[in-house]
Each structure stands twice: as C-alpha cells, then as structure tokens.
Design a protein around this motif. Structure first.
Motif, mmCIF file in Angstrom:
data_model
loop_
_atom_site.group_PDB
_atom_site.id
_atom_site.type_symbol
_atom_site.label_atom_id
_atom_site.label_comp_id
_atom_site.label_asym_id
_atom_site.label_seq_id
_atom_site.Cartn_x
_atom_site.Cartn_y
_atom_site.Cartn_z
ATOM 1 N N GLU A 168 0.711 -1.217 0.016
ATOM 2 C CA GLU A 168 -0.065 0.253 0.124
ATOM 3 C C GLU A 168 0.795 1.335 0.051
ATOM 4 O OE1 GLU A 168 -3.371 0.121 -0.368
ATOM 5 O OE2 GLU A 168 -3.446 -1.870 -0.329
ATOM 6 N N GLU A 169 1.827 1.380 0.744
ATOM 7 C CA GLU A 169 2.783 2.476 0.990
ATOM 8 C C GLU A 169 3.555 2.709 -0.650
ATOM 9 O OE1 GLU A 169 5.289 3.048 4.370
ATOM 10 O OE2 GLU A 169 4.213 1.464 5.354
ATOM 11 N N HIS A 180 2.848 6.031 -3.078
ATOM 12 C CA HIS A 180 4.094 6.679 -3.522
ATOM 13 C C HIS A 180 4.086 6.680 -5.170
ATOM 14 C CE1 HIS A 180 8.241 8.003 -4.170
ATOM 15 N NE2 HIS A 180 8.618 6.955 -5.159
ATOM 16 N N ARG A 207 10.552 -2.415 7.480
ATOM 17 C CA ARG A 207 9.445 -2.606 8.115
ATOM 18 C C ARG A 207 9.279 -3.355 9.251
ATOM 19 N NH1 ARG A 207 6.086 -2.189 2.726
ATOM 20 N NH2 ARG A 207 6.326 0.056 2.375
#
Length: 128
Positions: free
Chosen positions: A33-34, A38, A123
């Motif tokens: 998702e990140e 972006h 992460r």
C-alpha cells in the motif's frame, strides 16, 4: 538508482509515464500500500502519465501489441522472475521492443523488486 530507472534523461521507448505505471502496477501486484501511494502520486505528477494510468492496474492490457508485451513481461518479472525465458525475450522482440528497451525494462523491474523487498525488511525491523 530510482532516478536512473524511473526518470532517466534518455528513456528510450519506455517513457517516464509508462515507467511510473509499471511501478504502480508492480506495487499493486505485491500488495504494498505504501509503495502504491508513492507510485500513484508519481504517476499523477508525471507529464504524460495520465495516458498510461489505466495500465497501472494489474491484469489490464492495452490493444497495442508492443505495450501489451511490455506489460506482460513486467508482470512476469514482478510475480515470477525465475519464470522468464529466452522465449519471453523473443516475444518482446517480435512485438517490436528493441534490445535496449528490453534491458531498460529488466533494470526497472529489478529495481522495483529490490525496493519492495528492502522496504518490507525495513518495516519488519522497525516493528521488531
């Protein structure tokens, strides 16, 4: 590295908008998702990016045989890079994708795979 593969001075037959769409498509394929956010922003900000926006969705294919071959190969390199064979390269050539553009596409996909794995690892470390 990101600049070199996403917005090179000489994009050849892979315009910046197409590269951004491929990046968003790859991020969606790995469900990051990140990265999707972006690359969506990058695609929207890219001159000419809107003309490639539809192809940022995994599975979406254009009528244009050259562009379809490029996206199929990008999908293969994103999902199953080990599955790529000489026949896949010959398929790109048959669709009028030049050898320099085949190399450019491979470089882009390799960077995207590396980036996704690196971010996933960072992460995990952040959350450990």
């Amino acid at each position: 590295s990101g600049t070199a593969v996403l917005t090179p001075r000489e994009p050849g037959g892979l315009p910046h908008g197409l590269r951004a769409a491929i990046a968003l498509r790859a991020a969606a394929a790995v469900q990051d998702e990140e990265l999707m956010a972006h690359y969506r922003a990058r695609l929207e900000a890219c001159p000419g990016g809107v003309s490639f926006a539809t192809f940022a969705v995994p599975g979406t294919m254009p009528e244009d045989t050259r562009l379809a071959a490029i996206l199929r190969h990008a999908d293969l390199l994103t999902v199953e890079p080990r599955g790529a064979t000489r026949d896949d390269i010959e398929g790109l050539k048959a669709a009028d994708v030049t050898e320099p553009d085949i190399v450019r596409l491979a470089e882009l996909c390799a960077f995207l795979a590396y980036q996704a794995r690196l971010l996933m690892g960072l992460r995990l470390l952040r959350n450990a």
